[in-house]
Design a protein around this motif. Structure first.
Motif, PDB file in Angstrom:
ATOM      1  N   PRO A  48       0.824  -1.207   0.000  1.00 16.86           N
ATOM      2  CA  PRO A  48       0.000   0.000   0.000  1.00 16.86           C
ATOM      3  C   PRO A  48       0.859   1.258   0.000  1.00 16.86           C
ATOM      4  CG  PRO A  48      -0.820  -1.590   1.603  1.00 16.86           C
ATOM      5  CD  PRO A  48       0.490  -2.108   1.116  1.00 16.86           C
ATOM      6  N   GLY A  49       0.470   2.206  -0.822  1.00 19.04           N
ATOM      7  CA  GLY A  49       1.181   3.473  -0.881  1.00 19.04           C
ATOM      8  C   GLY A  49       2.187   3.569  -1.995  1.00 19.04           C
ATOM      9  N   LEU A  50       2.635   2.433  -2.547  1.00 16.03           N
ATOM     10  CA  LEU A  50       3.545   2.474  -3.683  1.00 16.03           C
ATOM     11  C   LEU A  50       2.768   2.674  -4.970  1.00 16.03           C
ATOM     12  CD1 LEU A  50       6.198  -0.331  -3.072  1.00 16.03           C
ATOM     13  CD2 LEU A  50       6.332   2.092  -2.522  1.00 16.03           C
ATOM     14  N   ARG A  51       3.381   3.392  -5.906  1.00 15.72           N
ATOM     15  CA  ARG A  51       2.739   3.567  -7.206  1.00 15.72           C
ATOM     16  C   ARG A  51       2.566   2.221  -7.897  1.00 15.72           C
ATOM     17  NH1 ARG A  51       5.480   5.898 -10.944  1.00 15.72           N
ATOM     18  NH2 ARG A  51       7.521   5.868  -9.947  1.00 15.72           N
ATOM     19  N   THR A  52       1.546   2.114  -8.731  1.00 16.76           N
ATOM     20  CA  THR A  52       1.268   0.875  -9.441  1.00 16.76           C
ATOM     21  C   THR A  52       2.509   0.400 -10.192  1.00 16.76           C
ATOM     22  OG1 THR A  52      -1.040   1.506  -9.707  1.00 16.76           O
ATOM     23  CG2 THR A  52      -0.206  -0.249 -11.136  1.00 16.76           C
ATOM     24  N   ALA A  53       2.836  -0.867 -10.005  1.00 13.46           N
ATOM     25  CA  ALA A  53       4.031  -1.429 -10.625  1.00 13.46           C
ATOM     26  C   ALA A  53       3.644  -2.337 -11.789  1.00 13.46           C
ATOM     27  CB  ALA A  53       4.824  -2.224  -9.583  1.00 13.46           C
ATOM     28  N   CYS A  54       4.626  -2.644 -12.629  1.00 13.34           N
ATOM     29  CA  CYS A  54       4.408  -3.621 -13.694  1.00 13.34           C
ATOM     30  C   CYS A  54       4.182  -4.997 -13.068  1.00 13.34           C
ATOM     31  CB  CYS A  54       5.626  -3.684 -14.616  1.00 13.34           C
ATOM     32  SG  CYS A  54       5.980  -2.125 -15.458  1.00 13.34           S
ATOM     33  N   TRP A  55       3.501  -5.846 -13.821  1.00 15.90           N
ATOM     34  CA  TRP A  55       3.137  -7.151 -13.266  1.00 15.90           C
ATOM     35  C   TRP A  55       4.367  -7.968 -12.869  1.00 15.90           C
ATOM     36  CZ3 TRP A  55      -0.826  -8.988 -10.980  1.00 15.90           C
ATOM     37  CH2 TRP A  55      -0.965 -10.361 -10.781  1.00 15.90           C
ATOM     38  N   ASP A  56       5.459  -7.882 -13.646  1.00 20.79           N
ATOM     39  CA  ASP A  56       6.629  -8.680 -13.314  1.00 20.79           C
ATOM     40  C   ASP A  56       7.303  -8.200 -12.032  1.00 20.79           C
ATOM     41  OD1 ASP A  56       7.547  -6.335 -14.377  1.00 20.79           O
ATOM     42  OD2 ASP A  56       9.148  -7.242 -15.551  1.00 20.79           O
ATOM     43  N   GLU A  57       7.017  -6.965 -11.609  1.00 24.31           N
ATOM     44  CA  GLU A  57       7.528  -6.471 -10.339  1.00 24.31           C
ATOM     45  C   GLU A  57       6.720  -7.005  -9.163  1.00 24.31           C
ATOM     46  OE1 GLU A  57       8.011  -2.314  -9.987  1.00 24.31           O
ATOM     47  OE2 GLU A  57       9.272  -2.097 -11.742  1.00 24.31           O
ATOM     48  N   LEU A  58       5.494  -7.439  -9.419  1.00 23.13           N
ATOM     49  CA  LEU A  58       4.600  -7.869  -8.348  1.00 23.13           C
ATOM     50  C   LEU A  58       4.644  -9.375  -8.111  1.00 23.13           C
ATOM     51  CD1 LEU A  58       1.420  -5.807  -9.337  1.00 23.13           C
ATOM     52  CD2 LEU A  58       3.140  -5.200  -7.631  1.00 23.13           C
ATOM     53  N   THR A  59       5.107 -10.133  -9.108  1.00 22.07           N
ATOM     54  CA  THR A  59       5.016 -11.586  -9.047  1.00 22.07           C
ATOM     55  C   THR A  59       6.325 -12.202  -8.564  1.00 22.07           C
ATOM     56  OG1 THR A  59       3.476 -11.534 -10.913  1.00 22.07           O
ATOM     57  CG2 THR A  59       4.470 -13.654 -10.367  1.00 22.07           C
ATOM     58  N   PRO A  60       6.340 -12.813  -7.389  1.00 19.55           N
ATOM     59  CA  PRO A  60       7.574 -13.456  -6.919  1.00 19.55           C
ATOM     60  C   PRO A  60       7.957 -14.630  -7.826  1.00 19.55           C
ATOM     61  CG  PRO A  60       5.989 -13.165  -5.125  1.00 19.55           C
ATOM     62  CD  PRO A  60       5.249 -12.887  -6.392  1.00 19.55           C
ATOM     63  N   SER A  61       9.246 -14.736  -8.134  1.00 16.37           N
ATOM     64  CA  SER A  61       9.706 -15.869  -8.930  1.00 16.37           C
ATOM     65  C   SER A  61       9.821 -17.125  -8.085  1.00 16.37           C
ATOM     66  CB  SER A  61      11.055 -15.552  -9.580  1.00 16.37           C
ATOM     67  OG  SER A  61      12.017 -15.224  -8.594  1.00 16.37           O
ATOM     68  N   SER A  62       9.912 -16.972  -6.783  1.00 12.13           N
ATOM     69  CA  SER A  62       9.875 -18.114  -5.864  1.00 12.13           C
ATOM     70  C   SER A  62       9.266 -17.642  -4.550  1.00 12.13           C
ATOM     71  CB  SER A  62      11.271 -18.693  -5.629  1.00 12.13           C
ATOM     72  OG  SER A  62      12.081 -17.769  -4.919  1.00 12.13           O
ATOM     73  N   ARG A  63       8.682 -18.576  -3.832  1.00 11.23           N
ATOM     74  CA  ARG A  63       8.115 -18.244  -2.527  1.00 11.23           C
ATOM     75  C   ARG A  63       8.187 -19.480  -1.642  1.00 11.23           C
ATOM     76  NH1 ARG A  63       3.820 -18.153  -6.360  1.00 11.23           N
ATOM     77  NH2 ARG A  63       2.256 -19.765  -5.987  1.00 11.23           N
ATOM     78  N   SER A  64       8.464 -19.265  -0.370  1.00  8.17           N
ATOM     79  CA  SER A  64       8.565 -20.357   0.585  1.00  8.17           C
ATOM     80  C   SER A  64       8.183 -19.825   1.960  1.00  8.17           C
ATOM     81  CB  SER A  64       9.981 -20.936   0.606  1.00  8.17           C
ATOM     82  OG  SER A  64      10.920 -19.933   0.989  1.00  8.17           O
ATOM     83  N   VAL A  65       7.987 -20.763   2.889  1.00 14.78           N
ATOM     84  CA  VAL A  65       7.617 -20.405   4.255  1.00 14.78           C
ATOM     85  C   VAL A  65       8.706 -20.898   5.191  1.00 14.78           C
ATOM     86  CG1 VAL A  65       5.864 -20.585   6.059  1.00 14.78           C
ATOM     87  CG2 VAL A  65       5.173 -20.623   3.653  1.00 14.78           C
ATOM     88  N   GLY A  66       9.210 -20.007   6.038  1.00 16.92           N
ATOM     89  CA  GLY A  66      10.233 -20.373   7.004  1.00 16.92           C
ATOM     90  C   GLY A  66       9.643 -21.033   8.231  1.00 16.92           C
TER      91      GLY A  66
END
Length: 233
Positions: A23-41
Motif C-alpha cells: 500500500p502506498g507504492l505507485r502501481t508497478a508492472c506485473w513482473d515487479e509484483l510476481t515473486p519468482s519463488s516463494r517459501s515459508v520459514g
C-alpha cells in the motif's frame, strides 16, 4: 476437512498466481509484483524473490521491522476447464524487509513477517491467525494435484461419470439421460471434489470423502479404486 491454515499453506505452495502488493507504492508492472519463488520459514514468515529494481524491493531495503506493510495475494484456478474456474483466493499480510545474500544478481529476497491470513475457497471464507499459519503444513498431494486432475479428466471420464450413481435420484436420472457432465475439480488427502454440470449455468459441486486420509500417491490409488468400485455397484 483441511483446516483454513492448511488450505492457505497449500495455496501458497502451489497456486498458479501470486502478487505482492505494498500500500502506498505507485502501481508497478506485473513482473515487479510476481515473486519468482516463494517459501515459508520455520517461524511462518514468507520468503519471496523479486527483481532487485522493483519498487517493493527498493522500499523494503530502507524499511525497519513493522514499518512497511504488504500483502501477498493468491489466486487459484482449476487445472481442468470447468465453469466458474477460480477455486480460491487468499491473502497473507504482514511487514516487509530484505534478506541479504539469498538471491543472485538482479534479484532480491524479501521477508514478509506474517501477521494474519485469510482464505476464501470451496470450503468457505475464514481468517487464519499467524500461529496457525506457522504450524500448518500443505496438503501432501498438492504438488501432484494438477497433474492428477488432468489425468482423471482425460483418461477416466467414464469412471467419473459413474460417480453420478452416488449423487441421488435426480442426478441419476439426468446422468442416465446423458445430460450431466462430471468434471474433477479438487483433490486433497481427505477426498475428491467434482463439479456436476448440465450446462454452464446449472452446476453444483459434490465431494467424495476417502475412508481415511491418504498420505501419498499409493494411498491415493487405493482410495480412488475404492471410490470407483463403490460407484460401479
Amino acid at each position: 476437512m483441511p483446516s483454513a491454515a492448511e488450505r492457505t499453506r497449500t495455496l501458497l505452495q502451489n497456486t498458479c498466481s501470486a502478487a505482492l502488493l505494498v500500500p502506498g507504492l505507485r502501481t508497478a508492472c506485473w513482473d515487479e509484483l510476481t515473486p519468482s519463488s516463494r517459501s515459508v520459514g520455520p517461524d511462518g514468515d514468507l520468503f519471496l524473490e523479486l527483481p532487485a529494481a522493483s519498487r517493493a524491493a527498493r522500499a523494503a531495503a530502507h524499511a525497519q521491522d513493522d514499518e512497511l506493510a504488504a500483502v501477498l495475494e493468491l489466486t487459484d484456478v482449476a487445472p481442468v476447464a470447468v465453469p466458474h474456474r477460480i477455486r480460491a483466493r487468499a491473502r497473507v499480510s504482514g511487514w516487509l524487509t530484505t534478506v541479504p545474500g539469498l538471491s543472485g544478481p538482479g534479484r532480491t529476497t524479501l521477508r514478509l513477517e506474517t501477521a494474519e491470513a485469510h482464505v476464501d475457497d470451496l470450503w468457505g471464507a475464514e481468517a487464519v491467525g499467524a500461529d496457525a499459519f506457522r504450524d500448518a503444513a500443505p496438503d501432501p498431494l498438492a504438488g501432484h494435484e494438477a497433474e492428477l486432475l488432468q489425468h482423471l479428466h482425460a483418461a477416466h471420464g467414464e469412471q467419473l461419470d459413474t460417480l453420478g450413481a452416488l449423487l441421488g435420484g435426480r442426478a441419476e436420472e439426468r446422468r442416465a439421460a446423458h445430460r450431466l457432465r462430471i468434471v474433477p475439480l479438487a483433490l486433497d488427502r481427505y477426498g475428491l471434489r467434482v463439479r456436476v454440470c448440465e450446462d454452464r449455468e446449472l452446476c453444483f459441486d459434490a465431494r467424495f470423502e476417502f475412508p481415511e486420509p491418504v498420505r501419498d500417491l499409493a494411498g491415493l490409488r487405493r482410495a480412488m479404486y475404492t471410490l470407483f468400485e463403490a460407484a460401479a455397484r
